[in-house]
Motif scaffolding. Structure first.
Motif, PDB file in Angstrom:
ATOM      1  N   THR A  67     -13.238   2.020   7.986  1.00  0.00           N
ATOM      2  CA  THR A  67     -13.677   2.263   6.620  1.00  0.00           C
ATOM      3  C   THR A  67     -14.913   1.444   6.292  1.00  0.00           C
ATOM      4  OG1 THR A  67     -11.403   2.686   5.949  1.00  0.00           O
ATOM      5  CG2 THR A  67     -12.970   2.192   4.193  1.00  0.00           C
ATOM      6  N   GLU A  68     -15.864   2.050   5.614  1.00  0.00           N
ATOM      7  CA  GLU A  68     -17.057   1.334   5.175  1.00  0.00           C
ATOM      8  C   GLU A  68     -16.683   0.432   3.999  1.00  0.00           C
ATOM      9  OE1 GLU A  68     -20.990   0.198   5.389  1.00  0.00           O
ATOM     10  OE2 GLU A  68     -19.942   1.609   6.698  1.00  0.00           O
ATOM     11  N   PRO A  69     -16.888  -0.889   4.099  1.00  0.00           N
ATOM     12  CA  PRO A  69     -16.543  -1.780   2.985  1.00  0.00           C
ATOM     13  C   PRO A  69     -17.345  -1.449   1.733  1.00  0.00           C
ATOM     14  CG  PRO A  69     -16.932  -3.030   5.006  1.00  0.00           C
ATOM     15  CD  PRO A  69     -17.392  -1.628   5.267  1.00  0.00           C
ATOM     16  N   ALA A 115     -12.223  -7.422   4.136  1.00  0.00           N
ATOM     17  CA  ALA A 115     -10.788  -7.592   4.373  1.00  0.00           C
ATOM     18  C   ALA A 115      -9.995  -6.436   3.761  1.00  0.00           C
ATOM     19  CB  ALA A 115     -10.313  -8.925   3.803  1.00  0.00           C
ATOM     20  N   ALA A 116     -10.406  -5.987   2.586  1.00  0.00           N
ATOM     21  CA  ALA A 116      -9.727  -4.852   1.942  1.00  0.00           C
ATOM     22  C   ALA A 116      -9.877  -3.592   2.800  1.00  0.00           C
ATOM     23  CB  ALA A 116     -10.285  -4.621   0.548  1.00  0.00           C
ATOM     24  N   ALA A 117     -11.047  -3.404   3.404  1.00  0.00           N
ATOM     25  CA  ALA A 117     -11.261  -2.246   4.274  1.00  0.00           C
ATOM     26  C   ALA A 117     -10.340  -2.317   5.486  1.00  0.00           C
ATOM     27  CB  ALA A 117     -12.718  -2.169   4.707  1.00  0.00           C
ATOM     28  N   ALA A 147     -14.228  -9.327  10.029  1.00  0.00           N
ATOM     29  CA  ALA A 147     -14.168  -9.181   8.571  1.00  0.00           C
ATOM     30  C   ALA A 147     -14.032 -10.533   7.886  1.00  0.00           C
ATOM     31  CB  ALA A 147     -12.993  -8.277   8.189  1.00  0.00           C
ATOM     32  N   LEU A 148     -13.410 -11.497   8.569  1.00  0.00           N
ATOM     33  CA  LEU A 148     -13.182 -12.819   7.987  1.00  0.00           C
ATOM     34  C   LEU A 148     -14.043 -13.897   8.639  1.00  0.00           C
ATOM     35  CD1 LEU A 148      -9.286 -12.589   7.766  1.00  0.00           C
ATOM     36  CD2 LEU A 148     -10.894 -12.525   5.844  1.00  0.00           C
ATOM     37  N   LEU A 155      -2.142  -6.347  -2.459  1.00  0.00           N
ATOM     38  CA  LEU A 155      -3.389  -6.604  -1.747  1.00  0.00           C
ATOM     39  C   LEU A 155      -4.280  -7.549  -2.544  1.00  0.00           C
ATOM     40  CD1 LEU A 155      -5.315  -6.135   0.594  1.00  0.00           C
ATOM     41  CD2 LEU A 155      -6.121  -4.054  -0.553  1.00  0.00           C
ATOM     42  N   ARG A 156      -4.344  -7.336  -3.843  1.00  0.00           N
ATOM     43  CA  ARG A 156      -5.148  -8.259  -4.673  1.00  0.00           C
ATOM     44  C   ARG A 156      -4.611  -9.674  -4.577  1.00  0.00           C
ATOM     45  NH1 ARG A 156      -5.082  -3.708  -8.203  1.00  0.00           N
ATOM     46  NH2 ARG A 156      -3.368  -4.590  -9.421  1.00  0.00           N
ATOM     47  N   ARG A 157      -3.294  -9.839  -4.603  1.00  0.00           N
ATOM     48  CA  ARG A 157      -2.707 -11.179  -4.531  1.00  0.00           C
ATOM     49  C   ARG A 157      -2.922 -11.784  -3.142  1.00  0.00           C
ATOM     50  NH1 ARG A 157      -2.402  -9.022  -8.671  1.00  0.00           N
ATOM     51  NH2 ARG A 157      -4.489  -9.947  -8.635  1.00  0.00           N
TER      52      ARG A 157
END
Length: 265
Positions: free
Chosen positions: A97-99, A108-110, A149-150, A240-242
């Motif tokens: 997925t494109e961030p 990280a969400a991607a 990603a990290l 995911l937000r948390r």
């Protein structure tokens, strides 16, 4: 009940299979193989997607390929090695997925979204224990991509690995709960909303809201919001937000410490 797990077969045979290395089989002669390991994996994956990983047997896969079970053993040593091949294949085929932007949270969400999509496409993957992962090219490409990603956030290498494990563990837990919710809906032939409506009268007789006032208030609010006791989509989005907030506390702490060291150097 036994749990399917990766790397349960012979390590040498598994690694040779995953990386395309020839396996010496002294004295064995036979016709040229008509299928590739990728074709074997594809058939097994399709079977697992349709009926669950427990439906994948040497006999069923061989039948789908037009082979005898003994002939399939010339492609894969056994069910354990076949499972590793299946896992490594779905890892290799995962979309990227494109961030939303260049920030680490978006990256990280991607990664999380990619893994959620993997589990939705192949629900059986979430139920397989990978504490000893199949160390094939698909997994290594996945691991490399996800670590990046990290990377550059100030975390040490051990922390990078732990942060990724933490994030992916959250996604896998959500995937398992979503699969349980789908199974309950299919088994009962009812949506959550219909199930609660059908049992409302019984619940009203046995549940005392004065004894459990907090549960009554919060449960009613959540049930109204989700149309049932549990919403897989809400659980994932909220969680995911948390999870990212938790990583942010660690990452920002490392970055603050680095700035403080530079100022006092």
């Amino acid at each position: 009940m036994a749990t399917d797990r990766s790397s349960a077969g012979d390590p040498a045979s598994t690694l040779a299979l995953l990386w395309g290395e020839p396996v010496a089989t002294p004295g064995r002669r036979g016709p040229r193989q008509a299928h590739s390991p990728a074709q074997v994996a594809t058939v097994a994956i399709e079977l697992a997607d349709a009926e669950g990983v427990e439906a994948v047997t040497i006999r069923r896969v061989a039948q789908a390929l037009g082979l005898s079970p003994m002939a399939l053993y010339t492609y894969v040593p056994g069910k354990a090695e076949l499972l590793d091949l299946m896992l490594d294949t779905v890892y290799a085929r995962m979309p990227r997925t494109e961030p939303a932007d260049d920030g680490w949270r978006a990256r990280a969400a991607a990664v999380a979204d990619d893994n959620r999509a993997l589990y939705r496409a192949h629900p059986w993957v979430a139920a397989v224990s990978t504490s000893r992962p199949p160390l094939g090219p698909g997994l290594m490409a996945k691991y490399e991509y996800e670590l990046r990603a990290l990377d550059g956030t100030g975390l040490g290498d051990v922390e990078l690995d732990a942060a990724l494990t933490y994030l992916l563990g959250f996604v896998q837990t959500c995937a398992r709960m979503a699969a349980d919710e789908r199974a309950a809906r299919q088994d009962s032939a009812m949506s959550d909303e219909a199930w609660w409506a059908a049992n409302a009268e019984l619940l009203a007789r046995v549940f005392d809201p004065e004894r459990y006032p907090t549960a009554a208030r919060v449960g009613a609010a959540a049930g109204e919001a989700h149309g049932g006791a549990y919403s897989p989509a809400h659980a994932y989005e909220f969680g995911l937000r948390r999870a990212l907030d938790g990583l942010a506390a660690l990452i920002e702490g490392r970055q603050y410490s680095a700035i403080d060291r530079d100022l006092h150097a």
